[in-house]
Write an enzyme that holds these catalytic residues in place. Structure first.
Site, PDB file in Angstrom:
ATOM      1  N   LYS A   1       1.989   6.062  -2.783  1.00  0.00           N
ATOM      2  CA  LYS A   1       2.982   7.102  -3.052  1.00  0.00           C
ATOM      3  C   LYS A   1       3.238   7.242  -4.548  1.00  0.00           C
ATOM      4  O   LYS A   1       3.480   8.354  -5.044  1.00  0.00           O
ATOM      5  CB  LYS A   1       4.289   6.807  -2.311  1.00  0.00           C
ATOM      6  CG  LYS A   1       4.218   7.062  -0.811  1.00  0.00           C
ATOM      7  CD  LYS A   1       3.957   8.521  -0.477  1.00  0.00           C
ATOM      8  CE  LYS A   1       5.175   9.392  -0.741  1.00  0.00           C
ATOM      9  NZ  LYS A   1       4.945  10.825  -0.374  1.00  0.00           N
TER      10      LYS A   1
ATOM     11  N   GLY B   1       0.791  -1.223   0.000  1.00  0.00           N
ATOM     12  CA  GLY B   1       0.000   0.000   0.000  1.00  0.00           C
ATOM     13  C   GLY B   1       0.821   1.269   0.000  1.00  0.00           C
ATOM     14  O   GLY B   1       0.455   2.254  -0.655  1.00  0.00           O
ATOM     15  N   TYR B   2       1.929   1.282   0.722  1.00  0.00           N
ATOM     16  CA  TYR B   2       2.762   2.480   0.745  1.00  0.00           C
ATOM     17  C   TYR B   2       3.303   2.786  -0.644  1.00  0.00           C
ATOM     18  O   TYR B   2       3.191   3.912  -1.145  1.00  0.00           O
ATOM     19  CB  TYR B   2       3.900   2.309   1.751  1.00  0.00           C
ATOM     20  CG  TYR B   2       4.834   3.496   1.811  1.00  0.00           C
ATOM     21  CD1 TYR B   2       4.366   4.758   2.167  1.00  0.00           C
ATOM     22  CD2 TYR B   2       6.197   3.355   1.525  1.00  0.00           C
ATOM     23  CE1 TYR B   2       5.221   5.847   2.229  1.00  0.00           C
ATOM     24  CE2 TYR B   2       7.053   4.431   1.593  1.00  0.00           C
ATOM     25  CZ  TYR B   2       6.567   5.671   1.942  1.00  0.00           C
ATOM     26  OH  TYR B   2       7.415   6.758   1.989  1.00  0.00           O
ATOM     27  N   SER B   3       3.905   1.793  -1.283  1.00  0.00           N
ATOM     28  CA  SER B   3       4.443   2.001  -2.630  1.00  0.00           C
ATOM     29  C   SER B   3       3.344   2.405  -3.603  1.00  0.00           C
ATOM     30  O   SER B   3       3.525   3.307  -4.423  1.00  0.00           O
ATOM     31  CB  SER B   3       5.128   0.716  -3.129  1.00  0.00           C
ATOM     32  OG  SER B   3       6.324   0.472  -2.431  1.00  0.00           O
TER      33      SER B   3
END
Length: 341
Positions: A160, A155-157
């Site tokens: 972002k 989710g972070y990748s």
């Protein structure tokens, strides 16, 4: 040190047209250091914060605090009178993907860029991350032409990368948007990576993955602040720039040096990379099946950050921004050691 000051002064001259800066994510590790950096250069900083404690903190650093949510409909009014924007706010959690992370990183970026346009902001620096390229496989000597993956690590990748696309899509001649991608931000006043490493060592939970011999790029907080300053003056709208301390170093060497500045010794314990990769895959599966109710000990997102090589070149930033690290790793480590006395 004199050369460092001269380089910073030269960078300030290049963006002298920007005298009132609006900053999101102001009370975080990066935000606090950006406030110190720019107020030291007589740049007025208006800092977006979410609560009274954060407001008191940024005021103590010399910024003007604005308490509001990143999705606040009055964000443009809060930016009024500012000529530049640094968007540093982000949900950096490396656990399972969440709706909150998507709202902060994607919807938040969309809201901030829209507010900046309405407020007449003249230049935007969007702080991204090398993790937009993360898949769990090694990233070796990447540059800005390396395409974003179709299947990011987590989710972070994913969020972002989406935020990057949103920011770059708003770049115009009247409001150029520049994206910076640092990696492994470290140094003075670190309330993120270093405390986590210290806690892992002290609790006996720390272990090297596959020996930790793979390379990593790193970015001292002082070098990142200088890069932001240079990007304000010389960054081209719609462009992405990797930022680091220069040549990559072995992950084990860097982490050991950081932990040793705190008077600790990193143990030699090692776990096989294949085992850790399986644990990460199971973690992702449990997180997805439970719809976030189960928080696994490891995810592919976390694995991709710390278990494989992540290295990139900074040639574009050197050529176009005139960027060069102003603080060496040795100087940064010495600074951390001195802070213990």
């Amino acid at each position: 040190m004199t050369d460092n000051i001269a380089a910073a002064d030269a960078a300030t001259d290049k963006h002298a047209q920007f005298q009132r800066l609006f900053l999101t994510g102001a009370s975080g590790y990066v935000g606090r250091n950006l406030i110190r950096h720019f107020t030291a250069r007589n740049i007025a900083v208006t800092a977006l914060v979410r609560n009274d404690a954060a407001a008191r903190l940024v005021r103590s650093l010399g910024a003007t605090a604005v308490t509001a949510d990143i999705l606040d409909g009055n964000l443009a009014a809060n930016m009024a009178g500012c000529d530049s924007l640094i968007h540093a706010a982000a949900d950096t959690d490396h656990g399972p993907a969440t709706a909150k992370q998507r709202r902060v990183n994607e919807d938040g970026t969309r809201a901030v860029m829209d507010a900046a346009r309405k407020a007449g902001i003249k230049k935007v620096i969007h702080l991204s991350t090398e993790s937009v390229l993360a898949t769990g496989k090694p990233i070796i000597n990447a540059d800005e032409t390396t395409p974003l993956p179709r299947k990011p690590a987590g989710g972070y990748s994913r969020t972002k990368a989406a935020a990057e696309r949103l920011a770059l899509a708003t770049s115009t001649q009247d409001m150029p948007v520049v994206v910076l991608r640092p990696r492994f931000i470290w140094g003075r006043d670190d309330t993120t990576a270093l405390p986590a490493l210290v806690q892992a060592v002290q609790s006996g939970k720390f272990a090297w993955i596959g020996g930790g011999t793979y390379l990593t790029s790193t970015t001292h907080i002082g070098n990142l602040c200088t890069a932001v300053e240079l990007a304000l003056g010389k960054g081209r709208g719609g462009e992405v720039y990797f930022i680091s301390d220069g040549e990559p170093v072995p992950f084990r060497q860097m982490v050991s040096a950081l932990v040793e500045t705190q008077g600790l010794t990193v143990p030699d314990k090692t776990v096989p990379r294949g085992v850790v990769r399986i644990v990460a895959a199971i973690g992702d599966l449990l997180g997805a099946m439970s719809r976030g109710k189960i928080i696994p000990p490891l995810t592919l997102q976390a694995y991709a950050t710390s278990a494989v090589e992540v290295s990139f070149t900074i040639g574009k930033a050197q050529r176009e921004l005139g960027y060069a690290p102003v603080i060496s790793r040795e100087e940064g480590l010495a600074e951390l050691r001195a802070a213990q006395h």
